[in-house]
Design an enzyme around this catalytic site. Structure first.
Site, PDB file in Angstrom:
ATOM      1  N   HIS A 187       0.873  -1.170   0.000  1.00 59.01           N
ATOM      2  CA  HIS A 187       0.000   0.000   0.000  1.00 59.01           C
ATOM      3  C   HIS A 187       0.914   1.225   0.000  1.00 59.01           C
ATOM      4  O   HIS A 187       1.892   1.257   0.739  1.00 59.01           O
ATOM      5  CB  HIS A 187      -0.875  -0.035   1.251  1.00 59.01           C
ATOM      6  N   ARG A 214      -6.178  10.833   0.146  1.00 60.53           N
ATOM      7  CA  ARG A 214      -5.953  11.352  -1.205  1.00 60.53           C
ATOM      8  C   ARG A 214      -7.263  11.561  -1.944  1.00 60.53           C
ATOM      9  O   ARG A 214      -7.442  12.526  -2.667  1.00 60.53           O
ATOM     10  CB  ARG A 214      -5.036  10.392  -1.978  1.00 60.53           C
TER      11      ARG A 214
END
Ligand SMILES: Cc1cc2nc3c(=O)[nH]c(=O)nc-3n(C[C@H](O)[C@H](O)[C@H](O)COP(=O)(O)OP(=O)(O)OC[C@H]3O[C@@H](n4cnc5c(N)ncnc54)[C@H](O)[C@@H]3O)c2cc1C
Ligand code: SF4
Ligand code: SF4
Ligand code: FES
Lengths: 654, 254
Positions: free
Chosen positions: A249, A269
């Site tokens: 990740h 994000r």
């Protein structure tokens, strides 16, 4: 003869995460006497950590969604290496599995019209993830746990015994699957509390032990992730596929050291957070690969506009697929543009008002405040890639979840095939339920067919398993297992991490071989009662076996695809899509050569009607010439122009 | 930056034990669990401690740090008084198994005694409809990570072994409130009055709303205010006011 606590059941499920509990519920509902074994307390399995949600094309938020779209997204996410049949079953059955949870008391977040709310996620074309804030895994575990309890209450009413047909053995660790000839006869292990051994006799064993992240130094995974089920399967004669595919990740915490690896959700994000290097530059604009160039913003201004107006702007490159972002961060740090603690900056503080950040990202706000003294509403976070999920696992029959060993089944993260080379966020929790249920069902049916011809547990195997488990106590002046574990983690992190190179992987294999020899003489102090040093010494066997699988398969696969990136073979190769690498235990291991042999297997061809869900132009990116559907003209025209990457990648997290 | 700290850790088993001192390195940013792990890795490999996620999500690493029930993985060293010895003892309310590990079986037994969710008749899977504002209350309680710190801290059972059979403890009384507030729970249709059961069978009456449970909850759940008091108020209503009781029964049937 070894003294053991003995039990007999029809079905034994090893693991009490989402997959194990769903399997056990099914086996019990089929009327089979079922045991659940877990090495931590009931309700603490790794599944509890899942945050973002569970993917199912219920179409509650966008009614365009259906199983075909979900299937397509899953195949794309896995770069078409997925077992198509698993991806198909998964997409078809996920909604039922989620709805059923509500009948067991689950409380998902709701839409305005009172249905289960669904959120956007990386790689999913429509809002698809059922969720409960950012604690979906907890809801899943608790619901299944409470369903088990309700079945026990039923048994109590009928039989006066809560455990008449389903019993949980918590803090029991399985170290061997026992066999009678070819078929499974039960499991052997130790109790954490007393250190005493136990045997559970059963014709059917379901492995649902989760992943392998604890072989890597930086990981979002929990204590339990030592690859036990992967190793148990190997030792029982089953094979593992896709072990080279490990998902990193892009955003884990990097500081303070004690929390390094803990997940920073992708929603940061999705909600506007940007990545910057130490020069303050939004570097992701430099890392847009050619295939994605048309779909991502070229300027910061355009990227910023996308958050408000997705129809007329392209999305910012911070939202590229996970593997791309992880690699970019890696490169920036290597080029000396990292943060003081070796990550990059993830900043949401200059992007949203403080109030908004606290509302949208409560757990991230809390996590950074509590653990890093960072107020994300006022300053940037430092983040870097973290080992998150293993796509590889036990090779199973898609419909029945059975391995090639009669009586041995596998479901959840320990099973391989479903996610191909890369898993989409949210597709794990649904995988657990769909294949957990299937494994439980077929294990129950298999146990039934055993009838009177039940396998017999062999005393010699028990003695051998006991001897193996006690070895660390007799290793005189043996090495400290904690030290060995740290060396293993460092080696895997450095040599078989995100970016892989031939020479490094060869070195990894050598190191693993020496570590293996040293681990054989790992010694422990104290006695058998709740002794973590001893437990770790036993877990080392599993981590070493699994790490060897990862390294060996990664060395073999000369291409880059999903969770496997070769610096020396950067492109994806259609020929390699047809190849599955299967690991099994060597018959006669040569000392110093490792314990695993690798075999190439053909990846089964995708059924035609499923292939027809994609446009030929897209298929060309993945398939070899001779795999492409013969008559192009037959394809429904509206399918041909489906945009491969027209997916909503905002609000995504794993 | 790192420094030496003194950790005083309880070691022993059901037979007894004692506090053992360790001099151990502490680095910037560490939590108590990191330091316990360092003791394990370098000085006492057999030191027994439970943990899983190390992120405050699983509720495994409960213990008492300087006498206060807490999660070891969420207690930063920098929040403890500098230079002072850190004392770690197992949760006091549960029998010790070894070192910091206790037998929390009490909680699993209580969990089993709480009647499960009863699905509404005739509502098929996929047809459940609930409004967000109606599920908010129960959702708060479902944030519980079952660390059992509230159970450990509640004075009803903390030093009163004799109360354990009759008292489910804040975590499981809260579970009853959760089900009672679940918009689709059909207990009423089956003649099960959850509030009355809480009072009559699970010891709600023992709770004198001291709120100690709420104070230690790492999830910040308002156990007392949002679960126990509402449960009590209505239980009391029902117990002493037959009209209220009847009224609620009738509205439930509709
Ligand atoms: C931080 C984080 C967030 C995530 N978020 C999401 C998300 O939002 N959506 C999503 O779909 N996926 C998510 N994932 C992935 C997902 O959580 C896991 O893949 C999934 O929970 C694995 O479930 P499982 O049932 O296979 O195994 P687990 O839940 O890991 O359970 C394994 C069980 O096996 C037992 N066990 C293991 N070894 C032994 C042994 N030797 N003997 C006895 N018992 C044993 C353990 O005690 C445990 O009970 C996330 C992962 C992480 C790390
Ligand atoms: S409020 Fe009630 S349950 Fe909570 S600690 Fe006090 S007495 Fe115990
Ligand atoms: S209510 Fe809070 S303190 Fe009690 S068990 Fe749950 S999380 Fe822990
Ligand atoms: S280890 Fe999971 S809560 Fe502390």
């Amino acid at each position: 003869m070894t003294e053991v606590e003995r039990h007999g059941f029809d079905v034994v499920v090893v693991g009490a995460g989402g997959a194990g509990l769903r399997a056990a519920i099914e086996a019990r509902e089929q009327g089979r006497r079922t045991a659940i074994i877990c090495k931590s307390l009931f309700g603490k399995a790794h599944t509890v950590m899942a945050e973002g949600g569970i993917a199912a094309s219920m179409g509650n938020v966008n009614d365009q969604d259906n199983w075909q779209v979900h299937f397509r997204d899953t195949m794309r996410g896995g770069k078409f290496l997925n077992h198509w049949r698993m991806a198909e079953l998964h997409a078809k059955e996920a909604p039922e599995r989620v709805w059923e949870l509500e009948t067991w008391g689950a409380l998902f977040d709701r839409t305005k019209d009172g249905r289960i709310s669904q959120r956007n996620f990386g790689g999913h074309e429509y809002p698809r993830l059922a969720h409960v804030g950012d604690r979906t895994g907890l809801e899943l575990i608790r619901t299944l746990q409470q369903k088990v309890v309700s079945l026990q209450q039923e048994d109590f009413r009928e039989h006066g015994d809560y455990e008449a047909r389903i019993k949980v053995f918590q803090e029991y660790t399985v170290t061997r699957v026992l066999k009678d000839g070819d078929r499974v006869s039960g499991v052997f292990g130790y109790q954490r509390e007393s250190g005493r051994f136990f045997v559970i006799e059963a014709p059917a064993v379901v492995l649902a032990t989760g992943g392998i992240g604890k072989s890597f130094k930086v990981t979002s995974n929990s204590w339990e992730y030592t690859g036990d089920g992967h190793a148990l399967a190997l030792l029982a004669g089953a094979s593992l596929i896709n072990m080279e595919f490990v998902q990193f990740h892009p955003t884990g915490m990097v500081w303070p050291p004690s929390v390094k690896g803990i997940l920073v959700t992708e929603s940061v994000r999705g909600d506007g957070g940007v990545l910057r290097n130490s020069d303050g530059k939004r570097f992701m604009f430099d890392y847009i690969p050619d295939v994605f160039r048309e779909k991502y913003a070229e300027t910061e201004e355009e990227g910023d506009r996308w958050y408000q107006d997705q129809a007329n702007n392209r999305r910012p490159p911070e939202l590229l697929p996970r593997d791309e972002v992880a690699r970019a961060i890696n490169s920036e740090v290597k080029a000396g543009r990292g943060t003081p603690h070796g990550g990059v900056f993830l900043d949401v503080s200059t992007r949203l008002p403080a109030e908004e950040i606290r509302r949208r990202l409560p757990s991230m706000h809390h996590q950074f405040k509590e653990l890093a003294d960072v107020d994300i509403t006022a300053e940037p976070m430092e983040v870097g890639p973290t080992c998150h999920y293993v796509m590889g696992g036990v090779e199973v029959d898609p419909d029945t979840a059975s391995s090639c060993v009669p009586g041995l089944f596998a479901a959840g993260e320990v099973a391989g095939g479903m996610h191909g080379s890369n898993r989409l966020g949210g597709n794990s929790l649904s995988d657990l339920l769909v294949f957990g249920r299937r494994a439980g069902l077929h294990a129950a049916q298999y146990a039934d067919t055993a009838g009177d011809d039940r396998p017999v547990v062999d005393q010699e195997q028990i003695d051998a398993a006991a001897e193996e488990a006690l070895a660390p106590f007799s290793a005189d002046g043996g090495e400290n297992p904690y030290g060995l574990h740290q060396e293993l983690q460092q080696s895997m992190n450095d040599l078989v991490g995100i970016i892989r190179r031939e020479g490094e992987m060869e070195e990894a294999l050598q190191r693993l071989a020496t570590l293996g020899e040293r681990a054989e003489s790992a010694g422990v102090e104290g006695h058998r009662q709740f002794n973590p040093g001893w437990h770790l010494a036993l877990d080392l066997r599993n981590m070493l076996l699994v790490s060897e699988c990862v390294a060996r398969a990664a060395l073999e696969r000369q291409e880059s695809r999903g969770g496997h990136t070769r610096e020396d073979h950067p492109a994806m190769a259609a020929e390699w899509r047809r190849v599955l690498l299967a690991c099994s235990l060597a018959d006669k291991p040569v000392p110093g050569e490792g314990a695993i042999v690798l075999q190439r297997k053909a990846n089964p061809a995708i059924r035609e009607d499923l292939l027809a869900l994609f446009g030929v132009d897209e298929l060309k990116k993945y398939l070899t010439e001779d795999e492409l559907p013969g008559a192009e003209a037959d394809l429904p025209p509206q399918r041909a122009d489906v945009d491969a990457d027209k997916k909503s990648e905002n609000g995504a997290e794993h | 930056m790192s420094y030496e700290a003194t950790f005083r850790v309880w070691r022993g088993d059901a037979e007894g034990g004692e506090l053992t001192d360790f001099q151990v390195e502490v680095n910037d940013g560490e939590v108590v669990l990191d330091v316990v792990h360092r003791i394990q890795a370098t000085q006492a490999p057999d030191l027994a401690v439970r943990w899983n996620c190390k992120a405050g999500k699983c509720g495994s690493c409960s213990a008492e740090i300087n006498g206060r029930p807490r999660l070891m993985c969420m207690t930063r060293m920098s929040t403890l008084p500098p230079g002072e010895t850190v004392t770690i003892t197992p949760m006091r309310t549960f029998p010790v198994l070894r070192d910091l590990v206790t037998d929390v079986g009490f909680n699993y037994q209580k969990a089993r005694e709480i009647p499960a969710f009863i699905p509404p008749q005739g509502v098929k899977p996929g047809e459940y409809r609930m409004q967000q504002e109606d599920v908010n209350r129960s959702q708060e309680f479902r944030k519980c990570i079952e660390c059992f710190l509230c159970q450990d801290t509640c004075h009803v059972v903390r030093d009163h072994e004799e109360n354990k059979p009759a008292f489910a403890g804040p975590r499981f009384l809260m579970r009853m409130a959760e089900l009672d507030m679940h918009p689709l729970d059909a207990a009423g249709d089956q003649g099960l009055d959850r509030k009355a059961t809480a009072q009559e069978e699970h010891g709600l009456g023992y709770c004198n709303i001291t709120k100690c449970c709420t104070e230690v909850c790492p999830e910040g759940i308002k156990i007392t205010d949002n679960a126990l008091i509402p449960l009590k108020e209505r239980a009391v209503d029902r117990k002493y006011d037959p009209l209220v009781w009847l009224g609620s029964k009738i509205s439930r049937r509709r």
